[in-house]
Design an enzyme around this catalytic site. Structure first.
Site, PDB file in Angstrom:
ATOM      1  N   ASP A  67       0.810  -1.214   0.000  1.00  0.00           N
ATOM      2  CA  ASP A  67       0.000   0.000   0.000  1.00  0.00           C
ATOM      3  C   ASP A  67       0.844   1.265   0.000  1.00  0.00           C
ATOM      4  O   ASP A  67       2.046   1.211   0.247  1.00  0.00           O
ATOM      5  CB  ASP A  67      -0.972  -0.001   1.198  1.00  0.00           C
ATOM      6  CG  ASP A  67      -0.343  -0.594   2.458  1.00  0.00           C
ATOM      7  OD1 ASP A  67       0.889  -0.523   2.595  1.00  0.00           O
ATOM      8  OD2 ASP A  67      -1.083  -1.135   3.291  1.00  0.00           O
ATOM      9  N   ASN A 136      -7.318  -3.175  14.575  1.00  0.00           N
ATOM     10  CA  ASN A 136      -8.726  -3.413  14.212  1.00  0.00           C
ATOM     11  C   ASN A 136      -8.894  -4.597  13.260  1.00  0.00           C
ATOM     12  O   ASN A 136      -9.987  -4.841  12.743  1.00  0.00           O
ATOM     13  CB  ASN A 136      -9.329  -2.144  13.590  1.00  0.00           C
ATOM     14  CG  ASN A 136      -8.667  -1.769  12.266  1.00  0.00           C
ATOM     15  OD1 ASN A 136      -7.739  -2.446  11.809  1.00  0.00           O
ATOM     16  ND2 ASN A 136      -9.149  -0.701  11.643  1.00  0.00           N
ATOM     17  N   HIS A 138      -7.267  -4.936  10.314  1.00  0.00           N
ATOM     18  CA  HIS A 138      -7.045  -4.659   8.883  1.00  0.00           C
ATOM     19  C   HIS A 138      -5.775  -5.343   8.375  1.00  0.00           C
ATOM     20  O   HIS A 138      -4.851  -5.603   9.135  1.00  0.00           O
ATOM     21  CB  HIS A 138      -7.053  -3.153   8.584  1.00  0.00           C
ATOM     22  CG  HIS A 138      -5.828  -2.387   8.998  1.00  0.00           C
ATOM     23  ND1 HIS A 138      -5.869  -1.057   9.359  1.00  0.00           N
ATOM     24  CD2 HIS A 138      -4.511  -2.730   9.102  1.00  0.00           C
ATOM     25  CE1 HIS A 138      -4.655  -0.639   9.648  1.00  0.00           C
ATOM     26  NE2 HIS A 138      -3.812  -1.631   9.510  1.00  0.00           N
ATOM     27  N   GLU A 143      -9.821  -1.930   5.594  1.00  0.00           N
ATOM     28  CA  GLU A 143     -10.345  -1.649   6.924  1.00  0.00           C
ATOM     29  C   GLU A 143     -11.659  -2.409   7.144  1.00  0.00           C
ATOM     30  O   GLU A 143     -12.362  -2.734   6.176  1.00  0.00           O
ATOM     31  CB  GLU A 143     -10.612  -0.138   7.064  1.00  0.00           C
ATOM     32  CG  GLU A 143      -9.399   0.755   6.838  1.00  0.00           C
ATOM     33  CD  GLU A 143      -8.437   0.794   8.025  1.00  0.00           C
ATOM     34  OE1 GLU A 143      -8.462  -0.112   8.888  1.00  0.00           O
ATOM     35  OE2 GLU A 143      -7.638   1.752   8.071  1.00  0.00           O
TER      36      GLU A 143
HETATM   37  C1  F6R Z   1       1.409  -1.521   6.046  1.00  0.00           C
HETATM   38  C2  F6R Z   1       0.121  -2.211   6.129  1.00  0.00           C
HETATM   39  C3  F6R Z   1      -0.657  -2.238   7.412  1.00  0.00           C
HETATM   40  C4  F6R Z   1       0.215  -2.596   8.614  1.00  0.00           C
HETATM   41  C5  F6R Z   1      -0.614  -2.605   9.897  1.00  0.00           C
HETATM   42  C6  F6R Z   1       0.244  -2.861  11.118  1.00  0.00           C
HETATM   43  O1  F6R Z   1       1.981  -1.663   4.767  1.00  0.00           O
HETATM   44  O2  F6R Z   1      -0.328  -2.731   5.149  1.00  0.00           O
HETATM   45  O3  F6R Z   1      -1.710  -3.149   7.299  1.00  0.00           O
HETATM   46  O4  F6R Z   1       0.810  -3.854   8.413  1.00  0.00           O
HETATM   47  O5  F6R Z   1      -1.261  -1.381  10.050  1.00  0.00           O
HETATM   48  O6  F6R Z   1       1.102  -1.769  11.317  1.00  0.00           O
HETATM   49  P1  F6R Z   1       2.229  -1.815  12.431  1.00  0.00           P
HETATM   50  O7  F6R Z   1       3.198  -2.853  12.020  1.00  0.00           O
HETATM   51  O8  F6R Z   1       2.842  -0.433  12.390  1.00  0.00           O
HETATM   52  O9  F6R Z   1       1.558  -2.125  13.714  1.00  0.00           O
END
Ligand code: F6R
Length: 245
Positions: A67, A136, A138, A143
């Protein structure tokens, strides 16, 4: 789903790095799907060190990141592309033309997402997709919602997601773009193998719902239950909500 519960963040990074290294040893031209965020920071540090020690070769590998923030060009210091340059790309022998990213500054986001899907198909699909998970539930920027979009798409970030990304923007939540381009859950589920990584107590509820809960778009990571080759690698803290161990 197989679940591996390891002692701490360090052990998790070691195990996932070993998986990437083994994948590239067996298939030097493997196609990797990569996340950003806090979770993979230690993983990328280990891959950098392994590369410096001659234990992993990225020369023939291809990468697709999950992303990117909408509106940020690749050279913006808060972009996910910049994160990847800092933590991995700038330090290993990946060929520049085999590094793929959704372009957050593309004038036509719909066309950009279609281009990305076509590029993944042209590369032969993703062999190993590494994922983090939001508190959450995702994955990527998919989301929780009543319904999810399968392919790469323009996604609206949940307020908590903007908060957890605010460090990249000097702690200013309102500076975090409200939208992003993201692989869809279909893009992720088409990967041949998936490793979902989570560390810390803040991920315990999401991991419990992902592994032991119903398959629901309200917990996007729970859709991974539908895939036959998913490994969930977590530390003790992130595993705390699991009842079946
Ligand atoms: C990032 C992504 C997100 C993260 C998720 C966890 O490329 O796709 O889904 O993997 O938000 O983020 P952290 O590792 O910062 O807790």
């Amino acid at each position: 789903m197989t679940v591996r519960i390891l002692k701490d963040e360090k052990a998790v990074a070691r195990a996932v790095a070993a998986r990437v290294i083994a994948t590239l040893a067996a298939t030097p031209a493997a196609v990797l799907g990569l996340p950003t965020g806090r979770t993979p920071v230690q993983l990328y540090a280990r891959l950098r060190a392994a590369h410096a020690a001659g234990r992993v070769d990225f020369a023939q590998a291809t990468t697709f990141n999950l992303d990117e923030f909408l509106g940020l060009p690749a050279d913006h210091p808060a972009s996910y592309r910049a994160f990847m340059e800092t933590h991995l790309f700038g330090h290993v022998n990946l060929s520049r033309h085999r590094i793929h990213f959704l372009n957050g500054a593309a004038p036509d986001p719909v066309a950009e997402c279609a281009r990305y899907e076509a590029a993944i198909r042209r590369a032969g699909g993703i062999d190993l997709q590494i994922l983090g998970i939001g508190a959450n539930g995702h994955i990527g920027f998919n989301e929780p919602a009543a319904g999810l979009i399968g392919d790469s798409h323009l996604a609206r970030l949940a307020p908590g997601t903007r908060r957890s990304n605010s460090d990249l923007f000097g702690g200013r939540v309102r500076a975090v773009p409200p939208n992003a381009l993201s692989m869809g859950v279909g893009t992720i589920l088409r990967s041949r193998a998936v490793v979902l990584v989570a560390t810390g107590a803040g991920k315990a509820d999401a991991i419990a719902a992902t592994v032991e809960g119903l398959v629901t778009t309200r917990v996007p990571a729970s859709l991974l239950q539908l895939h036959e080759a998913v490994e969930v690698v977590v530390d003790q803290a992130a595993a705390a909500g699991l009842t079946r161990r």
